[in-house]
Structure formats: C-alpha cells, structure tokens
Design a protein around this motif. Structure first.
Motif, PDB file in Angstrom:
ATOM      1  N   GLY A  49       2.804   3.388  -9.395  1.00  0.00           N
ATOM      2  CA  GLY A  49       1.632   2.728  -9.304  1.00  0.00           C
ATOM      3  C   GLY A  49       1.050   2.607  -7.930  1.00  0.00           C
ATOM      4  O   GLY A  49      -0.164   2.050  -7.510  1.00  0.00           O
ATOM      5  N   VAL A  50       1.741   2.998  -6.722  1.00  0.00           N
ATOM      6  CA  VAL A  50       1.281   2.982  -5.504  1.00  0.00           C
ATOM      7  C   VAL A  50       1.531   4.080  -4.865  1.00  0.00           C
ATOM      8  O   VAL A  50       2.821   4.745  -5.235  1.00  0.00           O
ATOM      9  N   PRO A  51       1.235   4.577  -3.809  1.00  0.00           N
ATOM     10  CA  PRO A  51       1.608   5.753  -2.940  1.00  0.00           C
ATOM     11  C   PRO A  51       3.019   5.558  -2.485  1.00  0.00           C
ATOM     12  O   PRO A  51       3.417   4.340  -2.051  1.00  0.00           O
ATOM     13  N   PHE A  52       3.760   6.577  -2.567  1.00  0.00           N
ATOM     14  CA  PHE A  52       5.211   6.390  -1.928  1.00  0.00           C
ATOM     15  C   PHE A  52       5.560   7.714  -1.291  1.00  0.00           C
ATOM     16  O   PHE A  52       4.827   8.873  -1.521  1.00  0.00           O
ATOM     17  N   CYS A  53       6.549   7.629  -0.535  1.00  0.00           N
ATOM     18  CA  CYS A  53       7.159   8.905   0.200  1.00  0.00           C
ATOM     19  C   CYS A  53       8.687   8.558   0.348  1.00  0.00           C
ATOM     20  O   CYS A  53       9.234   7.557  -0.081  1.00  0.00           O
ATOM     21  N   VAL A  54       9.266   9.865   1.208  1.00  0.00           N
ATOM     22  CA  VAL A  54      10.608   9.539   1.285  1.00  0.00           C
ATOM     23  C   VAL A  54      10.930   9.669   2.842  1.00  0.00           C
ATOM     24  O   VAL A  54      10.224  10.721   3.542  1.00  0.00           O
ATOM     25  N   ALA A  55      11.759   8.919   3.086  1.00  0.00           N
ATOM     26  CA  ALA A  55      12.151   8.996   4.643  1.00  0.00           C
ATOM     27  C   ALA A  55      13.713   9.110   4.784  1.00  0.00           C
ATOM     28  O   ALA A  55      14.257   7.910   4.509  1.00  0.00           O
ATOM     29  N   THR A  56      14.253  10.124   5.276  1.00  0.00           N
ATOM     30  CA  THR A  56      15.536  10.246   5.334  1.00  0.00           C
ATOM     31  C   THR A  56      16.050  10.817   6.643  1.00  0.00           C
ATOM     32  O   THR A  56      15.423  11.549   7.494  1.00  0.00           O
ATOM     33  N   SER A  57      17.450  10.514   6.973  1.00  0.00           N
ATOM     34  CA  SER A  57      18.136  10.864   8.120  1.00  0.00           C
ATOM     35  C   SER A  57      18.665  12.392   7.772  1.00  0.00           C
ATOM     36  O   SER A  57      19.358  12.798   8.420  1.00  0.00           O
ATOM     37  N   SER A  58      18.669  12.737   6.491  1.00  0.00           N
ATOM     38  CA  SER A  58      19.134  14.130   6.098  1.00  0.00           C
ATOM     39  C   SER A  58      18.383  15.176   6.841  1.00  0.00           C
ATOM     40  O   SER A  58      17.038  15.203   7.062  1.00  0.00           O
TER      41      SER A  58
ATOM     42  N   ASP B  17       0.977  -1.241   0.001  1.00  0.00           N
ATOM     43  CA  ASP B  17       0.207   0.058   0.105  1.00  0.00           C
ATOM     44  C   ASP B  17       0.704   1.374  -0.094  1.00  0.00           C
ATOM     45  O   ASP B  17       0.347   2.414  -0.324  1.00  0.00           O
ATOM     46  N   LEU B  18       2.225   1.245   0.361  1.00  0.00           N
ATOM     47  CA  LEU B  18       3.023   2.211   0.284  1.00  0.00           C
ATOM     48  C   LEU B  18       4.414   1.767   0.041  1.00  0.00           C
ATOM     49  O   LEU B  18       4.917   0.792   0.574  1.00  0.00           O
ATOM     50  N   VAL B  19       5.186   2.604  -0.649  1.00  0.00           N
ATOM     51  CA  VAL B  19       6.637   2.687  -0.784  1.00  0.00           C
ATOM     52  C   VAL B  19       7.360   3.327  -0.120  1.00  0.00           C
ATOM     53  O   VAL B  19       7.151   4.721  -0.516  1.00  0.00           O
ATOM     54  N   ILE B  20       8.311   3.448   0.746  1.00  0.00           N
ATOM     55  CA  ILE B  20       9.158   4.369   1.774  1.00  0.00           C
ATOM     56  C   ILE B  20      10.586   4.291   1.032  1.00  0.00           C
ATOM     57  O   ILE B  20      11.204   3.374   0.870  1.00  0.00           O
ATOM     58  N   PHE B  21      10.906   5.327   0.271  1.00  0.00           N
ATOM     59  CA  PHE B  21      12.182   5.438  -0.526  1.00  0.00           C
ATOM     60  C   PHE B  21      13.108   6.108   0.533  1.00  0.00           C
ATOM     61  O   PHE B  21      12.699   7.430   1.170  1.00  0.00           O
ATOM     62  N   ASP B  22      14.113   5.700   1.016  1.00  0.00           N
ATOM     63  CA  ASP B  22      15.495   6.466   1.550  1.00  0.00           C
ATOM     64  C   ASP B  22      15.729   7.679   0.426  1.00  0.00           C
ATOM     65  O   ASP B  22      15.315   7.453  -0.716  1.00  0.00           O
ATOM     66  N   CYS B  23      16.242   8.566   0.771  1.00  0.00           N
ATOM     67  CA  CYS B  23      16.819   9.615  -0.106  1.00  0.00           C
ATOM     68  C   CYS B  23      18.158   9.536  -0.764  1.00  0.00           C
ATOM     69  O   CYS B  23      18.494   9.330  -1.817  1.00  0.00           O
ATOM     70  N   ASP B  24      19.009   9.557  -0.045  1.00  0.00           N
ATOM     71  CA  ASP B  24      20.538   9.486  -0.292  1.00  0.00           C
ATOM     72  C   ASP B  24      21.289   8.159  -0.555  1.00  0.00           C
ATOM     73  O   ASP B  24      20.966   7.249   0.169  1.00  0.00           O
TER      74      ASP B  24
END
Length: 179
Positions: free
Chosen positions: A100-109, A5-12
């Motif tokens: 095709g699914v909701p996504f966001c970014v979760a980062t230590s930056s 239902d969700l994909v969380i991408f790291d950034c760096d």
C-alpha cells in the motif's frame, strides 16, 4: 494517510533466503586458498557488507591478498548455488503485493547478483527497476549513503521512510540515514 511514504527493503535475508548460501560458498572458496573461517565469523563480520568491504577485512585481518580471479570464481559458484537452492522468504510476495505504499530494494549485493536473485524467486515483476545497489554510492552500509540515495530517487524524505533490514550493518545504516 500512511505513517510512511516509502519502505526500503534489504534483499538478502529479508526478501530472499540467500545468506546461508552466500556464507557457505564464501567459506568454501576461502578454504581453497588455505583460509579457514566458520559461518559464525562470516555472520559477525560480513553480513550486510559489500564485496569490497569483505575483501578488505580479509586482507586486514588475515594478511591475505586474494587472487585477481577470486571474485569472479566466488560469484560464479554462488550464482550456480542460487540456481539450485535460492528461495523467497515466506510471505514476502503477499507483503509486496499488499503493502500500500511505494517500496524499493537497497542492497549491498552486486547488480548482477540481485537481478538474478529476484528473477529466480519470482520477485522481479513486483519490484521492477526500483533496485539500488551499493555500487551507486561512495560508501556502502553501515554508512547511510545507499538508503539516502534510494529515498532521494524515490522522492521520499528520510524521516518518512521505513527500512526493513536483517543485519546490524543495515540497521546502523538506516538509523544513520534518519529512517
């Protein structure tokens, strides 16, 4: 129906090719204070960790209390290097537009760093305000707090969330979150 239902991408290192720039700048700034570490040490000990954790490690491992203006100087030098060198990871733009699914970014930056980075590589419009930083939680990666916070804000259950990470610290956080 999607498996997630969700994909969380790291950034760096995942969305932007920033980690070698960050590591190189940290090595250079620390060497100005007389502390000699190499890129391999940075990769082993600092990759995927927040600035406060990095500074505490330097204090504990090397007995070095950094001057009050160190963080500001490091961040300014880093952002200047980003302006010259930062690039998006190949194919990321296509992935984000076709996921095709909701996504966001979760980062230590830091919020400023991630905002500027995403703008520089042209990803701001695709990601919008779906960016969560470790400043929003009590404990950063490898604790699960940031991923759990992001999933809750996005309305997704941890077991229906996929985390895309490139660091052992981040992978540990995702697993600890049940993702």
């Amino acid at each position: 129906m999607s498996e997630f239902d969700l994909v969380i991408f790291d950034c760096d290192g995942v969305l932007i090719d920033s980690e070698i720039i960050s590591a190189r700048m940290l090595v250079a700034e620390l060497s100005r204070l007389g502390l000699s570490i190499d890129l391999a040490y940075v990769e082993r000990n600092f990759l995927g960790r927040s600035y406060p954790v990095v500074m505490e490690t330097i204090r504990r491992e090397f007995g070095l209390d950094l001057p009050p203006d160190f963080e500001a100087q490091y961040r300014e030098a880093l952002l200047a290097a980003f302006q010259q060198e930062l690039k998006v990871v190949p194919h990321v733009h296509d992935v984000l537009t076709q996921i095709g699914v909701p996504f966001c970014v979760a980062t230590s930056s830091s919020p400023r760093r991630v905002e500027m980075s995403l703008k520089l590589v042209g990803l701001s419009g695709l990601i919008g305000d779906r960016v969560f930083t470790s400043t929003l939680v009590a404990r950063g990666k490898p604790a699960p707090d940031l991923f759990l916070y992001a999933a809750a804000k996005m309305g997704a259950a941890p077991d229906r969330t996929l985390v895309i990470e490139d660091s052992l610290t981040g992978i540990r956080a995702g697993l600890a979150a049940g993702m």
